[in-house]
Write a protein that holds these residues in place. Sequence first.
Motif, PDB file in Angstrom:
ATOM      1  N   ASN A   1      28.783 -37.435  99.897  1.00 41.46           N
ATOM      2  CA  ASN A   1      28.480 -37.727  98.494  1.00 41.46           C
ATOM      3  C   ASN A   1      27.161 -38.474  98.303  1.00 41.46           C
ATOM      4  O   ASN A   1      26.747 -38.732  97.180  1.00 41.46           O
ATOM      5  CB  ASN A   1      29.575 -38.619  97.894  1.00 41.46           C
ATOM      6  N   LEU A   2      26.566 -38.864  99.425  1.00 38.68           N
ATOM      7  CA  LEU A   2      25.402 -39.738  99.339  1.00 38.68           C
ATOM      8  C   LEU A   2      24.266 -39.142  98.515  1.00 38.68           C
ATOM      9  O   LEU A   2      23.708 -39.797  97.639  1.00 38.68           O
ATOM     10  CB  LEU A   2      24.902 -40.056 100.751  1.00 38.68           C
ATOM     11  N   ALA A   3      23.948 -37.881  98.785  1.00 43.58           N
ATOM     12  CA  ALA A   3      22.818 -37.269  98.102  1.00 43.58           C
ATOM     13  C   ALA A   3      23.071 -37.218  96.598  1.00 43.58           C
ATOM     14  O   ALA A   3      22.189 -37.519  95.797  1.00 43.58           O
ATOM     15  CB  ALA A   3      22.560 -35.870  98.657  1.00 43.58           C
TER      16      ALA A   3
ATOM     17  N   LYS B   1      22.410 -31.547 103.302  1.00 48.08           N
ATOM     18  CA  LYS B   1      23.069 -30.326 103.790  1.00 48.08           C
ATOM     19  C   LYS B   1      24.590 -30.451 103.730  1.00 48.08           C
ATOM     20  O   LYS B   1      25.284 -29.491 103.378  1.00 48.08           O
ATOM     21  CB  LYS B   1      22.604 -30.013 105.213  1.00 48.08           C
ATOM     22  N   ILE B   2      25.107 -31.634 104.060  1.00 45.96           N
ATOM     23  CA  ILE B   2      26.574 -31.761 104.095  1.00 45.96           C
ATOM     24  C   ILE B   2      27.187 -31.958 102.714  1.00 45.96           C
ATOM     25  O   ILE B   2      28.394 -32.166 102.594  1.00 45.96           O
ATOM     26  CB  ILE B   2      27.055 -32.884 105.057  1.00 45.96           C
ATOM     27  N   ARG B   3      26.381 -31.873 101.677  1.00 49.09           N
ATOM     28  CA  ARG B   3      26.951 -31.819 100.330  1.00 49.09           C
ATOM     29  C   ARG B   3      27.798 -30.566 100.176  1.00 49.09           C
ATOM     30  O   ARG B   3      28.757 -30.532  99.428  1.00 49.09           O
ATOM     31  CB  ARG B   3      25.843 -31.766  99.269  1.00 49.09           C
ATOM     32  N   ILE B   4      27.388 -29.532 100.901  1.00 47.34           N
ATOM     33  CA  ILE B   4      28.095 -28.256 100.801  1.00 47.34           C
ATOM     34  C   ILE B   4      29.309 -28.304 101.726  1.00 47.34           C
ATOM     35  O   ILE B   4      29.169 -28.489 102.942  1.00 47.34           O
ATOM     36  CB  ILE B   4      27.145 -27.111 101.216  1.00 47.34           C
ATOM     37  N   PRO B   5      30.531 -28.158 101.162  1.00 46.01           N
ATOM     38  CA  PRO B   5      31.748 -28.389 101.942  1.00 46.01           C
ATOM     39  C   PRO B   5      31.819 -27.570 103.232  1.00 46.01           C
ATOM     40  O   PRO B   5      32.192 -28.107 104.271  1.00 46.01           O
ATOM     41  CB  PRO B   5      32.862 -27.990 100.983  1.00 46.01           C
ATOM     42  N   ILE B   6      31.396 -26.323 103.182  1.00 42.78           N
ATOM     43  CA  ILE B   6      31.563 -25.499 104.383  1.00 42.78           C
ATOM     44  C   ILE B   6      30.660 -25.991 105.514  1.00 42.78           C
ATOM     45  O   ILE B   6      31.033 -25.980 106.691  1.00 42.78           O
ATOM     46  CB  ILE B   6      31.315 -24.000 104.050  1.00 42.78           C
ATOM     47  N   ILE B   7      29.477 -26.500 105.138  1.00 47.71           N
ATOM     48  CA  ILE B   7      28.576 -27.037 106.164  1.00 47.71           C
ATOM     49  C   ILE B   7      29.108 -28.372 106.679  1.00 47.71           C
ATOM     50  O   ILE B   7      29.124 -28.643 107.876  1.00 47.71           O
ATOM     51  CB  ILE B   7      27.149 -27.197 105.597  1.00 47.71           C
ATOM     52  N   ARG B   8      29.597 -29.179 105.726  1.00 41.86           N
ATOM     53  CA  ARG B   8      30.169 -30.466 106.121  1.00 41.86           C
ATOM     54  C   ARG B   8      31.303 -30.258 107.122  1.00 41.86           C
ATOM     55  O   ARG B   8      31.337 -30.891 108.179  1.00 41.86           O
ATOM     56  CB  ARG B   8      30.704 -31.183 104.878  1.00 41.86           C
TER      57      ARG B   8
ATOM     58  N   ASP C   1      35.926 -39.726 108.666  1.00 44.99           N
ATOM     59  CA  ASP C   1      35.953 -40.467 107.393  1.00 44.99           C
ATOM     60  C   ASP C   1      34.541 -40.718 106.871  1.00 44.99           C
ATOM     61  O   ASP C   1      34.254 -40.544 105.688  1.00 44.99           O
ATOM     62  CB  ASP C   1      36.671 -41.814 107.567  1.00 44.99           C
ATOM     63  N   GLU C   2      33.689 -41.148 107.798  1.00 43.38           N
ATOM     64  CA  GLU C   2      32.324 -41.480 107.377  1.00 43.38           C
ATOM     65  C   GLU C   2      31.571 -40.244 106.901  1.00 43.38           C
ATOM     66  O   GLU C   2      30.808 -40.307 105.943  1.00 43.38           O
ATOM     67  CB  GLU C   2      31.564 -42.145 108.534  1.00 43.38           C
ATOM     68  N   THR C   3      31.793 -39.141 107.568  1.00 39.66           N
ATOM     69  CA  THR C   3      31.101 -37.924 107.154  1.00 39.66           C
ATOM     70  C   THR C   3      31.560 -37.502 105.760  1.00 39.66           C
ATOM     71  O   THR C   3      30.743 -37.106 104.917  1.00 39.66           O
ATOM     72  CB  THR C   3      31.352 -36.793 108.168  1.00 39.66           C
TER      73      THR C   3
END
Lengths: 393, 350
Positions: free
Chosen positions: A344-346, A276-283, A337-339
Amino acid sequence: MTSELVRKEPSSLTNLNPDEQPSIFWKFRQIFEADWCTERKIYWYDVRFNRTRLWQVTKLDRESKTQDKLLGIFPGEPDLDVLKLAIGGANWERILTGVRWEIYSDFACSQLVAMGRFDIIDLMSTDRAKLERIYRSDIVGVKTSITDWDFDGIFRTHICPICNKAYSQDLLMFIPSWMKCNNCGFSLSDDRGRCSNLIKVLLSRLVRSNEFHFPVKDKDNIPVAIQLIDVLPTPLIAYVIGEILDGLPLSQSYDLGIGMTHQDLTTCLEMSIFNKIRIPIIRDGFIDFVSTYFDEQITHYKNGGHLPKIPMPGTNDDEHRQYLTHDWQDMKQRFIDETMLLSNLADWFLGREITSTDEYHEASFFKGALSNFAYNLETMIELLWQEKKGGMP
Amino acid sequence: MNDLIRLSDVHLPAVPIVLPPHEGQNLEASALILTHGAKSAEQVIVDFRNRYSPESQRWFRRYYLKAHRNRDRTSLRYAWNLDIPSTDRTVGIFKGDDLAAAQILIGNNMAGAWMSSISWHLCEDRDGDEPVAIGRFDPWSLLQDITPADIVRLRDARGLVPNIEGWDFDNFYMHRKCPSCGQKISINMFAFNIDSAQCNKCGVRPFLSCALGRLLHLALPAVTGQGEQILSADQALLNTVEWLGDVNAGTDHLHQEELPEHITPHLMLEGLLKNSRLLAAAPEGRFALAPTVMNHLADNQDSASMVIGAANLLAKTIQEGGPFTDTHAATARLLQLVERDALKALKELN
Ligand SMILES: [Zn+2]
Ligand SMILES: [Zn+2]
């Protein structure tokens, strides 16, 4: 024994004020109550020849009940306690956090009769005598082991397989290396066979749980953040990727056993927050949401809020306060930082953009980020619970 | 929160016919040993039926009723492929709207098959718009809402009877003809250790006897001096004792089975004992342990004398043909371990 995990009693990971607080498990249950579920499974019944027939909707654009799935035929007029047991039985061995059940009294599914989350509290009658009667009557199958009712995967992950006691009462996320039994000393991560077996079972169950879900219609009253939380896909995939970063090749460590394939891992990853956090706005929304928690702590200590009861050796109160303020500021920065890193993990895992771990100069930093992540999810539960409590009458 | 229900005295629903005993047929009741966690054969079946109840089953077979035009007859049909009606099959024909006949026909239709994960649906129409009954494939479900009068009526009028022998759709029972007296034996293998099954007529253990016979056959050359020795005398002897001891059996519970006619199971065990390398005959009818094992135990006199004592008791029981108990089984396991350790230590020394 197992009821420890669902009781409403004090004990919390992130206990800020000394007031009594419900356990993290209870908070988790409350924020995932039916009214905040974003997915649903739809059931309905009709009555004929003095028998109640229970059906499940398998697709939304249906024209006749022949397209639905018949779950059971029960004697007499509709009895919700019986129908709920049947729904529990039909979803046996599935993981359904964030999914609610809905029972309607008509084919069109316009007359809602009952709804709830998938767990023992919402699905099992509290009338023990009646429950006994149903169990003895052979009207409906009654699953009687606690793991049969484990729709969040919590019992399976939080109960010591040796002595059946709960490992701990304040850690909701499944982090194998933290699963140590206070009672008998069993340590899950030391028993590699049992640990990887459990992970295999959970993964295959997760993957199997996706059938016949539909989004709930009206999401206006549900906080967006709830859709970012889970207790299984994220910790599971974080653990498995952690292993891979340790140098264990995926094929060797996980592809051999029954029921766990690369496809399972991919599905699990797609269900996790990392997708989900691949998408910048959600991240960014996620960062903002969790940051409020860190900000609260920072403001608390800055503005003279009370200090923890245990003093810090060699410091006076002012120094202690300053230390804690800085510490929370550091933690907040590290979380951000970690988030950013994990967004990029996915893509890395699915081989979409980044092709090697070289991107992450230090695997240890990456691993640290992965294991810290579970705590960030617990933080979110805390925050959402406060929001829920605020909305409660 | 609810405690989970655990009731010990839950019973199977009543059915209008006499079923074979839940435990199995023609068994010596006092010899039966429940499997771990089981309370009774009936309880095991109740638990199984709850766990694999129709609503949690993944697949179903749809049967439906089709009335004949102008005649008071109905066909029971099975929809083999829901999308292709021409492949439907007629399972049976009966008079009027007889659900009892339909349910018995459904059971007989699948008699002998393994159906644990498949439920049956009985519908008024092919599309399944109006289902009238649903259930597991088992006698308690298939005979639901059927009265003894229905059973008699169908038997007398149509010769239709439930083929109960073939209605073990969950494979609860293991069957064998007693090798000694020929009586039919069956045992509920979900509830009991199958080796504890004993013929109530002649005392032979049909399942244990067959399995041990095959094992002993592999060690036969040690006794006859002919053929290729696959299993050593000690391995065969100690495994047999372990096996017998776990279910409190003796050699008189075994049938000749795989052994030559002149070698009874008792003679076989005695022969193995004579050829044992681990247990060697010593003066005064006693037994001594092999030198390798004695050397290995030399440092610890206490355990050495304990092992020798246990070994002698065991050898004596072997000569008597049993019965063996779990203590004998434990001794057999211990001796195998001690021998393995001794051989390992010897290897490391060299
Ligand atoms: Zn323990
Ligand atoms: Zn016999």
